[in-house]
Design a protein around this motif. Structure first.
Motif, short mmCIF file in Angstrom:
data_model
loop_
_atom_site.label_atom_id
_atom_site.label_comp_id
_atom_site.label_asym_id
_atom_site.label_seq_id
_atom_site.Cartn_x
_atom_site.Cartn_y
_atom_site.Cartn_z
N LEU A 63 0.79 -1.23 0.00
CA LEU A 63 0.00 0.00 0.00
C LEU A 63 0.83 1.28 0.00
O LEU A 63 0.37 2.31 -0.50
CB LEU A 63 -0.92 0.02 1.23
CG LEU A 63 -1.93 -1.13 1.35
CD1 LEU A 63 -2.74 -0.96 2.63
CD2 LEU A 63 -2.83 -1.22 0.15
N LEU A 64 2.04 1.25 0.56
CA LEU A 64 2.72 2.50 0.89
C LEU A 64 4.15 2.59 0.39
O LEU A 64 4.88 3.51 0.78
CB LEU A 64 2.70 2.69 2.41
CG LEU A 64 1.31 2.80 3.04
CD1 LEU A 64 1.37 2.54 4.54
CD2 LEU A 64 0.70 4.16 2.75
N LEU A 65 4.58 1.67 -0.47
CA LEU A 65 5.98 1.65 -0.88
C LEU A 65 6.39 2.94 -1.59
O LEU A 65 7.45 3.50 -1.32
CB LEU A 65 6.24 0.45 -1.80
CG LEU A 65 7.69 0.27 -2.27
CD1 LEU A 65 8.60 0.02 -1.07
CD2 LEU A 65 7.79 -0.87 -3.27
N THR A 66 5.56 3.44 -2.50
CA THR A 66 5.90 4.66 -3.24
C THR A 66 6.10 5.83 -2.30
O THR A 66 7.05 6.62 -2.45
CB THR A 66 4.80 4.99 -4.26
OG1 THR A 66 4.69 3.90 -5.19
CG2 THR A 66 5.12 6.27 -5.02
N GLU A 67 5.23 5.95 -1.28
CA GLU A 67 5.36 7.04 -0.32
C GLU A 67 6.63 6.89 0.52
O GLU A 67 7.29 7.87 0.86
CB GLU A 67 4.13 7.09 0.58
CG GLU A 67 2.89 7.67 -0.08
CD GLU A 67 2.24 6.72 -1.07
OE1 GLU A 67 1.44 7.19 -1.89
OE2 GLU A 67 2.55 5.50 -1.04
N GLU A 68 6.98 5.66 0.88
CA GLU A 68 8.20 5.44 1.66
C GLU A 68 9.44 5.78 0.84
O GLU A 68 10.39 6.36 1.37
CB GLU A 68 8.26 3.99 2.12
CG GLU A 68 7.34 3.68 3.28
CD GLU A 68 7.70 2.37 3.97
OE1 GLU A 68 7.61 2.33 5.20
OE2 GLU A 68 8.09 1.41 3.29
N PRO A 72 8.82 9.52 7.67
CA PRO A 72 7.63 9.11 6.91
C PRO A 72 6.33 9.63 7.51
O PRO A 72 5.37 9.89 6.77
CB PRO A 72 7.70 7.58 6.96
CG PRO A 72 9.14 7.27 7.13
CD PRO A 72 9.69 8.36 8.00
N VAL A 73 6.30 9.80 8.82
CA VAL A 73 5.07 10.28 9.46
C VAL A 73 4.66 11.65 8.93
O VAL A 73 3.48 11.97 8.81
CB VAL A 73 5.24 10.32 11.00
CG1 VAL A 73 4.02 10.96 11.66
CG2 VAL A 73 5.46 8.91 11.54
N THR A 74 5.66 12.48 8.58
CA THR A 74 5.35 13.82 8.09
C THR A 74 4.65 13.78 6.73
O THR A 74 4.04 14.77 6.33
CB THR A 74 6.62 14.69 7.98
OG1 THR A 74 7.49 14.12 6.98
CG2 THR A 74 7.34 14.74 9.31
N LEU A 75 4.74 12.66 6.05
CA LEU A 75 4.06 12.50 4.77
C LEU A 75 2.78 11.69 4.92
O LEU A 75 2.18 11.25 3.95
CB LEU A 75 4.98 11.80 3.75
CG LEU A 75 6.27 12.53 3.41
CD1 LEU A 75 7.07 11.74 2.38
CD2 LEU A 75 5.97 13.93 2.87
N GLY A 76 2.36 11.47 6.17
CA GLY A 76 1.13 10.74 6.41
C GLY A 76 1.25 9.25 6.22
O GLY A 76 0.27 8.57 5.87
N ILE A 77 2.45 8.71 6.44
CA ILE A 77 2.70 7.28 6.22
C ILE A 77 2.62 6.55 7.55
O ILE A 77 3.47 6.73 8.42
CB ILE A 77 4.07 7.04 5.57
CG1 ILE A 77 4.19 7.82 4.26
CG2 ILE A 77 4.31 5.55 5.34
CD1 ILE A 77 5.57 7.78 3.65
#
Length: 278
Positions: free
Chosen positions: A99-104, A114-119
């Motif tokens: 679900l979140l690889l691209t954001e990581e 990562p938390v700052t990007l809502g991850i």
């Protein structure tokens, strides 16, 4: 209500995979029995060179919510959807990557937490994901809630705050559109939708009007016939619509499609069926 017992998403029998497979199977049996206009689906040519020829249609729309119980009540009890299934407590490497690889990758690239990007941290299990699928006539709505593991499923606090800027004019903004039956009074539907939502304490459910208002009081006090934008000329003649915010602040649309607009969409659907060898 479903009695499924949640399991970790990194278990050998991956519950996310079970969820998606079950949802797809249920849709294969029923929910795609109509096109967006209620028509039978076209058979898709397995050997089609184009990617479109390998698709069966839209399986579901997903809405990430702050309060699962509130959103579930709106889509099932106010709008009348039927629960297909629910599952949850998803966490682990596999679901994080899915679900979140691209954001990581972006977080690593930018050198930020990562938390700052809502991850959320599904990887360690600090946060968990719950899902519920709701069936409407021709599509499924999936509600998703990311929560801290200490929070209870359903009404527990969400992992991240809601986005304050929800204008549909923003690029990347999406909305879910519901059909209103041809024999339903559109204007009265909008009034009843707001009234029923307000009765349940869902103050975010606000439908637009076709007249200008600068306060909620003016919006609610507008005449009944201002609840619907009816298009009577041009390519969209026969299309009626209004935009509305849902209980989580999500963007919704309600439409009736009649007359010329219905003929256009029906014709486009039949042409696509022929192109794909139906």
């Amino acid at each position: 209500m479903s009695n499924l017992k949640p399991e970790p998403a990194n278990a050998p029998d991956d519950p996310l995979r079970r969820t998606l497979l079950k949802g797809a199977g249920i849709l294969a049996a029923g929910s795609l029995a109509g096109s967006a206009l209620g028509l039978a689906p076209a058979a898709r040519a397995e050997t089609s060179a184009g990617l479109g020829g390998r698709l069966r249609g839209v399986q579901h729309f997903g809405i990430t919510v702050q309060n699962m119980d509130r959103a579930f009540e709106f889509y099932t009890e106010v709008l009348g959807g039927t629960e297909v299934m629910r599952d949850g407590d998803f966490f682990g490497d596999r679901i994080q990557n899915t679900l979140l690889l691209t954001e990581e990758v972006r977080a690593v690239r930018d050198g930020v937490n990562p938390v700052t990007l809502g991850i959320p941290d599904l990887r360690s299990g600090a946060q968990r994901l719950d899902v519920r699928f709701i069936q409407f006539d021709n599509v499924v709505i999936e509600l998703l809630q990311y929560r801290d593991k200490e929070q209870p499923t359903g009404s527990g606090k969400a992992f991240a705050p809601a986005q304050d800027l929800t204008s549909p004019a923003f690029p990347r903004a999406m909305h879910v559109c519901f059909y209103i039956r041809d024999d339903v009074d559109f204007n009265q539907f909008v009034r009843d939708l707001e009234a029923e939502s307000a009765r349940r304490g869902m103050s975010n459910v606000k439908a637009n009007r076709i007249v200008r208002a600068t306060t909620d009081e003016q919006r609610l006090g507008a005449s009944l016939d201002s609840n619907t934008n009816r298009i009577t000329e041009g390519p969209s003649a026969g299309w009626s619509l209004i935009y509305c915010k849902g209980p989580e602040g999500e963007q919704l649309e309600f439409v009736q499609v009649q007359g010329h607009a219905k003929q256009v969409f029906d014709g486009a659907y039949e042409s696509r069926r022929k192109q794909l060898g139906a």
